[in-house]
Enzyme design. Structure first.
Site, PDB file in Angstrom:
ATOM      1  N   PHE A  37       0.861  -1.182   0.000  1.00 38.63           N
ATOM      2  CA  PHE A  37       0.000   0.000   0.000  1.00 38.63           C
ATOM      3  C   PHE A  37       0.896   1.231   0.000  1.00 38.63           C
ATOM      4  O   PHE A  37       2.050   1.173   0.460  1.00 38.63           O
ATOM      5  CB  PHE A  37      -0.917  -0.013   1.230  1.00 38.63           C
ATOM      6  CG  PHE A  37      -2.376  -0.224   0.902  1.00 38.63           C
ATOM      7  CD1 PHE A  37      -2.799  -1.427   0.356  1.00 38.63           C
ATOM      8  CD2 PHE A  37      -3.319   0.777   1.141  1.00 38.63           C
ATOM      9  CE1 PHE A  37      -4.145  -1.629   0.050  1.00 38.63           C
ATOM     10  CE2 PHE A  37      -4.664   0.580   0.834  1.00 38.63           C
ATOM     11  CZ  PHE A  37      -5.085  -0.620   0.293  1.00 38.63           C
ATOM     12  N   GLN A  77      -8.475  13.992   3.223  1.00 41.30           N
ATOM     13  CA  GLN A  77      -7.740  13.122   2.300  1.00 41.30           C
ATOM     14  C   GLN A  77      -8.464  12.947   0.968  1.00 41.30           C
ATOM     15  O   GLN A  77      -9.624  12.541   0.942  1.00 41.30           O
ATOM     16  CB  GLN A  77      -7.540  11.741   2.920  1.00 41.30           C
ATOM     17  CG  GLN A  77      -6.869  10.760   1.960  1.00 41.30           C
ATOM     18  CD  GLN A  77      -6.219   9.605   2.682  1.00 41.30           C
ATOM     19  OE1 GLN A  77      -6.890   8.642   3.037  1.00 41.30           O
ATOM     20  NE2 GLN A  77      -4.930   9.691   2.916  1.00 41.30           N
ATOM     21  N   LEU A 133     -15.052   4.329  -5.176  1.00 43.77           N
ATOM     22  CA  LEU A 133     -13.619   4.104  -4.995  1.00 43.77           C
ATOM     23  C   LEU A 133     -13.116   2.912  -5.797  1.00 43.77           C
ATOM     24  O   LEU A 133     -13.737   1.858  -5.817  1.00 43.77           O
ATOM     25  CB  LEU A 133     -13.340   3.833  -3.510  1.00 43.77           C
ATOM     26  CG  LEU A 133     -11.880   3.540  -3.188  1.00 43.77           C
ATOM     27  CD1 LEU A 133     -11.070   4.819  -3.192  1.00 43.77           C
ATOM     28  CD2 LEU A 133     -11.745   2.834  -1.856  1.00 43.77           C
TER      29      LEU A 133
HETATM   30  C1  LIG Z   1     -15.195   3.272  -0.090  1.00 45.95           C
HETATM   31  C2  LIG Z   1     -14.241   3.251   1.066  1.00 45.95           C
HETATM   32  C3  LIG Z   1     -13.229   2.323   1.112  1.00 45.95           C
HETATM   33  C4  LIG Z   1     -12.335   2.306   2.175  1.00 45.95           C
HETATM   34  N1  LIG Z   1     -11.349   1.372   2.195  1.00 45.95           N
HETATM   35  C5  LIG Z   1     -10.505   1.318   3.258  1.00 45.95           C
HETATM   36  C6  LIG Z   1      -9.512   0.309   3.341  1.00 45.95           C
HETATM   37  O1  LIG Z   1      -9.384  -0.556   2.483  1.00 45.95           O
HETATM   38  N2  LIG Z   1      -8.697   0.320   4.417  1.00 45.95           N
HETATM   39  C7  LIG Z   1      -8.795   1.242   5.420  1.00 45.95           C
HETATM   40  O2  LIG Z   1      -8.035   1.183   6.383  1.00 45.95           O
HETATM   41  N3  LIG Z   1      -9.756   2.194   5.361  1.00 45.95           N
HETATM   42  C8  LIG Z   1     -10.608   2.247   4.314  1.00 45.95           C
HETATM   43  N4  LIG Z   1     -11.575   3.214   4.279  1.00 45.95           N
HETATM   44  C9  LIG Z   1     -11.775   4.058   5.452  1.00 45.95           C
HETATM   45  C10 LIG Z   1     -12.492   3.248   6.534  1.00 45.95           C
HETATM   46  O3  LIG Z   1     -13.314   2.291   5.935  1.00 45.95           O
HETATM   47  C11 LIG Z   1     -13.346   4.120   7.427  1.00 45.95           C
HETATM   48  O4  LIG Z   1     -12.600   5.193   7.926  1.00 45.95           O
HETATM   49  C12 LIG Z   1     -13.872   3.303   8.609  1.00 45.95           C
HETATM   50  O5  LIG Z   1     -14.514   2.142   8.157  1.00 45.95           O
HETATM   51  C13 LIG Z   1     -14.808   4.118   9.466  1.00 45.95           C
HETATM   52  O6  LIG Z   1     -15.398   3.277  10.415  1.00 45.95           O
HETATM   53  P1  LIG Z   1     -16.203   3.873  11.640  1.00 45.95           P
HETATM   54  O7  LIG Z   1     -16.583   2.727  12.499  1.00 45.95           O
HETATM   55  O8  LIG Z   1     -15.450   4.974  12.240  1.00 45.95           O
HETATM   56  O9  LIG Z   1     -17.501   4.523  10.979  1.00 45.95           O
HETATM   57  P2  LIG Z   1     -18.593   3.960   9.953  1.00 45.95           P
HETATM   58  O10 LIG Z   1     -18.308   2.609   9.466  1.00 45.95           O
HETATM   59  O11 LIG Z   1     -18.789   5.037   8.962  1.00 45.95           O
HETATM   60  O12 LIG Z   1     -19.876   3.838  10.864  1.00 45.95           O
HETATM   61  C14 LIG Z   1     -20.515   4.962  11.430  1.00 45.95           C
HETATM   62  C15 LIG Z   1     -21.679   4.499  12.264  1.00 45.95           C
HETATM   63  O13 LIG Z   1     -22.219   5.597  12.981  1.00 45.95           O
HETATM   64  C16 LIG Z   1     -23.614   5.605  12.882  1.00 45.95           C
HETATM   65  N5  LIG Z   1     -24.081   6.999  12.998  1.00 45.95           N
HETATM   66  C17 LIG Z   1     -23.595   8.091  12.377  1.00 45.95           C
HETATM   67  N6  LIG Z   1     -24.296   9.182  12.739  1.00 45.95           N
HETATM   68  C18 LIG Z   1     -25.238   8.776  13.617  1.00 45.95           C
HETATM   69  C19 LIG Z   1     -26.292   9.416  14.333  1.00 45.95           C
HETATM   70  N7  LIG Z   1     -26.520  10.736  14.217  1.00 45.95           N
HETATM   71  N8  LIG Z   1     -27.084   8.661  15.113  1.00 45.95           N
HETATM   72  C20 LIG Z   1     -26.885   7.326  15.221  1.00 45.95           C
HETATM   73  N9  LIG Z   1     -25.918   6.661  14.563  1.00 45.95           N
HETATM   74  C21 LIG Z   1     -25.115   7.379  13.782  1.00 45.95           C
HETATM   75  C22 LIG Z   1     -23.911   4.978  11.533  1.00 45.95           C
HETATM   76  O14 LIG Z   1     -25.210   4.442  11.517  1.00 45.95           O
HETATM   77  C23 LIG Z   1     -22.829   3.909  11.458  1.00 45.95           C
HETATM   78  O15 LIG Z   1     -23.255   2.736  12.099  1.00 45.95           O
HETATM   79  C24 LIG Z   1     -12.476   3.249   3.220  1.00 45.95           C
HETATM   80  C25 LIG Z   1     -13.494   4.164   3.179  1.00 45.95           C
HETATM   81  C26 LIG Z   1     -14.354   4.193   2.108  1.00 45.95           C
HETATM   82  C27 LIG Z   1     -15.410   5.244   2.075  1.00 45.95           C
END
Ligand SMILES: Cc1cc2nc3c(=O)[nH]c(=O)nc-3n(C[C@H](O)[C@H](O)[C@H](O)COP(=O)(O)OP(=O)(O)OC[C@H]3O[C@@H](n4cnc5c(N)ncnc54)[C@H](O)[C@@H]3O)c2cc1C
Length: 572
Positions: free
Chosen positions: A118, A232, A244
């Site tokens: 990566f 980013q 993506l």
């Molecule tokens: C297309 C894509 C591909 C990616 N690929 C990679 C990768 O290969 N490797 C890597 O390291 N990173 C990758 N990333 C980044 C990484 O996936 C994310 O940063 C990470 O998954 C975020 O996880 P999280 O648990 O913080 O939030 P999320 O998975 O976004 O979850 C957020 C949660 O919060 C809840 N929520 C939000 N607001 C509220 C509210 N007001 N009330 C109640 N619930 C709420 C939602 O319902 C959800 O359950 C990628 C991102 C994208 C967009």
């Protein structure tokens, strides 16, 4: 009267970070009650769409020291080194745990875990499950979480406010989307795991739900947002949709080409040697924009773009390692990468900034924790290395779950009637908004204005006059967002009121982002200013801290936690 439910801790978010936090808390405290609140069914969280992989040391030629240094360098020396050291140490254990819970990491012929290259990583340390990593990780976490009866789920509940007492966080007010009823979900500690805010921008890989709600909740409750200027851009998004195409495509050997068919990255010098396609995301994104500006962008009906060439990898390799890339390219742009180049251009992908936390995932508010993309610990500093984020969700999520439980055990529940009263007020506020039809601003119109303001002022390349204009305009948009015209009075699945609240959250963050960016007169990581092209450690080696005031964000500074990795010129 609104419904009150009482738990030990409340976790907002059912993505990678939220589920990991819930499991950590539930495992260590089988007698505790853990609320898991999510605005969508957990498997629909953005984590599910991650493609490329998760980083952790796995090979003999690798070490925690190397992973740590790569991360510090990737962050352009803005990352906090205590956080980075803890992260690289915990990362292998977390990914192995995930395998125990069912995540099918891809394997080498000898049975060991296979890792891929990566950008910005010195060796192959990105664990993967073909190119559907997020799907498999989230599935493993979600299924494992269901073993714990003490995790109580609130699916499709939208959190609108943090409930506090004497400056401590004691729960959340949430709208049940299906019924339109309000709930006070109480806990002696709260974890925000609400993900990022890419939807502030028009062209993004982020799902519709990534509206920065948790960042706005914390900001309104008086907690600082840190380093919000660092956004980013991922080099390879599909034109039109922003979908993506994972960095794994380059990790597996893909090339980027310009209008002349040249592998142009070979000519870009990142300082030492030549990483070409495996440079870090900020540098590769800038190189693509420079090609466009030099007239070597490819102009077609999908707009100006560069080309991702996988044709030399062959069908078998693509099918084995990048099946999802092939599927996405065929479905969304009508191109089969086995035979044709995929059009790509830089796309908003990830927020390095977020709710100010430390290595314990704790915020400055007692009882409030944050983990995952919503938080800024800061592991990623001014530029995140691809595949560090999924691992961060696990490491920081576990820490948040443990620490929130420890905090809850030593703290009181608070005055339930008073907290109910707070939630009643919040319920009345939202009720008054619902279908009120008084205002003059349309959600869609304001959203578009916010999007274009941010794209124009805070893109891959920035300059201070444009950032100042963006900050001013964002402030005006934030003010206008208190005058929305809403027409849907219904309570059941009222998506208009949700859209309105998400917009209000985003416009607030957009202003913080632009104001923070305008104040940083240097170039560091993803914050690249044409008028200040150099990094300036003498004056700007600090975290930006933004606090809410009635007049807009008030900025302050916080020291970067340096360690044994001394700041140096960032070369690849
Ligand atoms: C297309 C894509 C591909 C990616 N690929 C990679 C990768 O290969 N490797 C890597 O390291 N990173 C990758 N990333 C980044 C990484 O996936 C994310 O940063 C990470 O998954 C975020 O996880 P999280 O648990 O913080 O939030 P999320 O998975 O976004 O979850 C957020 C949660 O919060 C809840 N929520 C939000 N607001 C509220 C509210 N007001 N009330 C109640 N619930 C709420 C939602 O319902 C959800 O359950 C990628 C991102 C994208 C967009």
């Amino acid at each position: 009267m609104i419904q009150v439910s009482r738990h030990d801790i409340v976790i907002v978010g059912g993505g990678g970070a939220g589920l990991r936090a819930a499991i950590a808390a539930a495992e260590a405290h089988p007698d505790a009650s853990i609320a898991l609140v999510s605005k969508v069914y957990p498997m629909r969280s953005h984590t599910v769409s991650a493609e490329g992989g998760a980083a952790a040391v796995a090979r003999d030629d690798d070490s925690e020291e190397l992973h740590g240094f790569d991360t510090v360098k990737g962050s352009d020396f803005l990352g906090d080194q205590d956080v980075i050291e803890y992260f690289v140490e915990q990362a292998p254990r977390e990914l192995a745990l995930l395998e125990n819970w069912g995540c099918p990491w891809s394997r080498n012929d000898d049975g060991t875990v296979s890792t891929r290259a990566f950008g910005g990583m010195t060796t192959k340390r990105t664990w993967y499950a073909t190119d559907k990593v997020g799907f498999h990780m989230l599935h493993a976490l979600f299924q494992h979480s269901m073993r714990f009866e003490n995790i109580v789920r609130y699916d499709e509940f939208f959190v609108t406010e943090l409930l506090t007492e004497n400056g401590e966080c004691k729960g959340v007010a949430a709208l049940e989307i299906r019924t339109g009823e309000f709930h006070a979900i109480l806990g002696r500690a709260v974890i925000l795991a609400t993900g990022g805010a890419g939807k502030i921008f028009p062209f993004t890989t982020n799902g519709t739900i990534k509206t920065g709600d948790g960042m706005a909740l914390a900001y309104r409750a008086g907690v600082a947002l840190k380093d919000m200027e660092f956004v980013q851009y991922h080099p390879t998004g599909l034109p039109g949709t922003g979908i993506l195409i994972t960095e794994a495509a380059r990790g597996e050997g893909g090339y980027l080409r310009n209008a002349d068919g040249d592998r142009f990255l070979v000519d870009y010098d990142y300082g030492v040697g030549n990483k070409a396609e495996l440079g870090p995301r900020d540098m590769v994104s800038r190189a693509i924009i420079q090609e466009f500006e030099a007239g070597r962008g490819i102009d077609s009906k999908v707009g100006l773009h560069a080309a991702l060439d996988l044709t030399h990898l062959g069908e078998a390799h693509i099918n084995e390692k990048l099946p999802f890339v092939r599927e996405l390219a065929k479905t969304y742009i009508g191109v089969d990468p086995v035979y044709e180049h995929i059009p790509i251009r830089p796309v908003v992908h990830y927020m390095m900034g977020g709710v100010d936390t430390d290595v314990n995932s704790a915020t400055s508010m007692p009882g409030l924790y944050a983990a995952g993309e919503v938080a800024c610990a800061s592991l990623n500093g001014a530029n995140r290395l691809g595949s560090n984020s999924l691992t961060e969700c696990l490491v920081a999520g576990a820490v948040a779950g443990q620490n929130a439980m420890d905090f809850a055990r030593g703290s009181s529940e608070g005055n339930v009637e008073r907290l109910r009263g707070q939630a009643e007020c919040e319920s009345a506020r939202v009720d008054a908004l619902r279908g009120s039809a008084k205002g003059s601003e349309q959600i869609s119109g304001l959203r578009q204005e916010m999007n274009s303001t941010m794209e124009e002022g805070c893109g891959v390349y920035r300059d201070h006059p444009s950032m100042a204009v963006a900050a001013e305009k964002a402030r005006e948009i934030r003010q206008r967002a208190s005058d929305l015209h809403l027409t849907d009075k219904s309570k059941v699945f009222n998506t208009e009121i949700i859209g309105a609240m998400e917009l209000v959250n985003m416009v607030e963050l957009a202003e913080v982002l632009a104001v923070s960016a305008a104040a940083r007169k240097e170039s560091r990581g993803a914050h690249t200013c044409r008028d200040f092209p150099k990094r300036d450690d003498t004056n700007f080696l600090y975290h930006t801290m933004a606090y809410q005031t009635e007049d807009g964000p008030r900025l302050d500074k916080k020291d970067v936690k340096l360690g044994h990795w001394e700041p140096q010129e960032r070369k690849y």
